[in-house]
Design a protein around this motif. Structure first.
Motif, PDB file in Angstrom:
ATOM      1  N   THR A  33       0.845  -1.203   0.000  1.00  0.00           N
ATOM      2  CA  THR A  33       0.000   0.000   0.000  1.00  0.00           C
ATOM      3  C   THR A  33       0.872   1.241   0.000  1.00  0.00           C
ATOM      4  N   PRO A  34       0.713   2.130  -0.959  1.00  0.00           N
ATOM      5  CA  PRO A  34       1.542   3.343  -1.004  1.00  0.00           C
ATOM      6  C   PRO A  34       1.144   4.350   0.078  1.00  0.00           C
ATOM      7  N   THR A  35       2.136   5.123   0.513  1.00  0.00           N
ATOM      8  CA  THR A  35       1.864   6.237   1.418  1.00  0.00           C
ATOM      9  C   THR A  35       1.307   7.408   0.629  1.00  0.00           C
ATOM     10  N   ALA A  36       0.869   8.435   1.333  1.00  0.00           N
ATOM     11  CA  ALA A  36       0.354   9.639   0.669  1.00  0.00           C
ATOM     12  C   ALA A  36       1.431  10.275  -0.207  1.00  0.00           C
ATOM     13  N   GLU A  90       3.949   8.732  -1.661  1.00  0.00           N
ATOM     14  CA  GLU A  90       4.163   7.872  -2.834  1.00  0.00           C
ATOM     15  C   GLU A  90       3.030   8.011  -3.840  1.00  0.00           C
ATOM     16  N   VAL A  91       1.799   8.164  -3.332  1.00  0.00           N
ATOM     17  CA  VAL A  91       0.670   8.405  -4.233  1.00  0.00           C
ATOM     18  C   VAL A  91       0.881   9.711  -5.003  1.00  0.00           C
ATOM     19  N   LYS A  92       1.335  10.731  -4.299  1.00  0.00           N
ATOM     20  CA  LYS A  92       1.580  12.025  -4.939  1.00  0.00           C
ATOM     21  C   LYS A  92       2.664  11.903  -6.019  1.00  0.00           C
ATOM     22  N   ALA A 128      -3.506   4.955  -5.860  1.00  0.00           N
ATOM     23  CA  ALA A 128      -4.388   5.454  -4.809  1.00  0.00           C
ATOM     24  C   ALA A 128      -3.915   4.845  -3.484  1.00  0.00           C
ATOM     25  N   GLU A 129      -4.421   5.367  -2.383  1.00  0.00           N
ATOM     26  CA  GLU A 129      -4.038   4.826  -1.070  1.00  0.00           C
ATOM     27  C   GLU A 129      -4.840   3.556  -0.811  1.00  0.00           C
ATOM     28  N   LYS A 130      -4.505   2.529  -1.581  1.00  0.00           N
ATOM     29  CA  LYS A 130      -5.125   1.216  -1.462  1.00  0.00           C
ATOM     30  C   LYS A 130      -4.072   0.154  -1.719  1.00  0.00           C
ATOM     31  N   SER A 131      -4.419  -1.080  -1.485  1.00  0.00           N
ATOM     32  CA  SER A 131      -3.467  -2.164  -1.666  1.00  0.00           C
ATOM     33  C   SER A 131      -3.418  -2.621  -3.121  1.00  0.00           C
ATOM     34  N   THR A 178      -8.217   1.902  -9.110  1.00  0.00           N
ATOM     35  CA  THR A 178      -9.216   1.630  -8.080  1.00  0.00           C
ATOM     36  C   THR A 178     -10.198   0.612  -8.657  1.00  0.00           C
TER      37      THR A 178
END
Length: 424
Positions: A94-97, A99-101, A114-117, A229
């Motif tokens: 799961t990425p951190t905020a 890493e998502v950015k 996204a902040e999901k697995s 997603t």
């Protein structure tokens, strides 16, 4: 269609090639320069996967920036971890905020996260197909716990392959300057960029494809959707435009892998591979010429390089029938000498129709001790090297030789009589 006319020059070339094959490398042939194929980049190498025989090279031993070719090493480790049970394809990350950015930075090669697995397989595919930087960073963290720990594993893996002059700062190949400071490995330069030589990249690819040939099933995928997603997908098109079915595919070049790389320092880079002569060719091109004004140059230059190698080189079978027998002395034998021949066929190489890797002759001082048994391997030699040689991990190919007839050992009285004859 008119039959081809046979010329005296053509007959001479055929006979010279045949003599070279049978009797080894004459002085004139030994001087043949096989490193004449132009490589359209700062550095590069082309080789036969099975033997490691180098077929073209330019500045292949000098480390250069390699950008996303780094991911070949990273994804090799992930594939290896799955094979050895350290990871499974269904494991998740799961990425951190932050890493998502970073994954949404359109200046970098990424799939938006996204902040999901995400499963290991999803991220692994994104790394090969779309060179997704953050996806590979997530895989590194999932396996090793941190970027620094994963880079240590990368370095250790390269060392086991005999590679000791690689410089690694990032798991993805991004320049440190493109990463937030919090995501850089502590103590590394702010503008640090990974470096390896073309030959060393070739060594890694050779081990990867020989150990996990199924990797080609991933590298040849042209289009695939990434599930960002449950309701959003991102269309990935493989950056390797030479792939069969992709935008710059060539009908005579059935490319099915492997990886692109691009950065300001590395320029346009490409590792390509394809079936060839019932074998497999691999090319590595670093910093393609002309890419400053044409973003297809790595594909154009690689296609030209592969064609040139295909036209110039052929594997040839060296066996008992077309390779000269080698005469050797037999110490204390009832016959003073015997002849040796290959125990099995080996693959040599012809360049421009001329065999340039004949079986190396044994030294004149070579001798066997009686008794000698027909067909039993008793000596070894190698193929003669041309000007290009082999990749370091297969620097020579040992070839077994066996006697064509048995030679019994002299008894004590016979040895004494021979000694007397030599004495007087």
């Amino acid at each position: 269609m008119q039959p081809r006319k046979t010329t005296w020059a053509g007959l001479v070339l055929v006979w010279l090639s045949l003599l070279a094959l049978i009797f080894g490398a004459p002085t004139a042939q030994a001087a043949v320069n096989t490193n004449t194929i132009p490589v359209g980049g700062t550095a590069g190498v082309v080789f036969d996967l099975t033997s490691g025989k180098v077929l073209a090279a330019k500045d292949a031993a000098t480390p250069h920036p390699l950008a996303s070719l780094t991911k070949i090493v990273s994804l090799y480790l992930i594939r290896d971890a799955v094979a050895h049970g350290r990871l499974s394809w269904t494991d998740t990350a799961t990425p951190t905020a932050a890493e998502v950015k970073l994954s949404k930075d359109t200046n970098l090669s990424n799939v938006p996260l996204a902040e999901k697995s995400y499963t290991v397989k999803e991220l692994y595919d994104a790394g090969w197909i779309y060179s997704a930087n953050v996806a590979v960073m997530l895989l590194a963290n999932r396996l090793a716990g941190s970027q620094q720990a994963f880079i240590k594993e990368m370095q250790e893996h390269l060392t086991t392959l005999g590679i000791r002059d690689a410089t690694l700062y990032t798991t993805s190949g991004l320049n440190n300057s493109l990463l937030p400071e919090s995501m850089r490995v502590h103590g590394t330069p702010a503008d640090g960029e990974n470096k390896m030589s073309a030959a060393d990249i070739g060594v890694v690819v050779r081990h990867l494809l020989q150990t996990y040939p199924d990797v080609l099933q991933d590298t040849q995928v042209v289009h695939k959707n990434f599930a960002v997603t449950a309701s959003q997908t991102y269309a990935m098109t493989n950056w390797n435009a030479l792939l069969t079915g992709n935008s710059l595919a060539q009908s005579d070049l059935p490319v099915d892998g492997l990886k692109t790389g691009t950065s300001d320092l590395a320029g346009q880079c490409l590792v390509a591979t394809m079936p060839w002569q019932n074998r497999r060719l691999v090319s590595v091109l670093l910093h393609a010429n002309g890419a400053e004004t044409d973003d297809t140059k790595r594909f154009v230059q690689t296609a030209a390089l592969l064609r040139a190698v295909n036209q110039a080189w052929r594997p040839v079978t060296l066996n008992r029938e077309n390779t000269a027998k080698q005469k050797v002395k037999v110490t204390d034998g009832k016959q003073a000498s015997t002849t040796l021949q290959l125990t099995k066929s080996v693959v040599g190489w012809a360049y421009q129709g001329q065999v340039v890797t004949p079986v190396r002759a044994l030294p004149k001082t070579a001798a066997l001790s009686a008794p000698v048994v027909k067909g039993r391997p008793t000596a070894s030699t190698t193929l003669t090297k041309d000007t290009l040689g082999y990749l370091p991990q297969n620097d020579s190919q040992e070839i077994s030789l066996a006697p064509t007839k048995s030679v019994a050992k002299l008894n004590f009285f016979e040895r004494f009589l021979r000694w007397l004859g030599q004495l007087f």
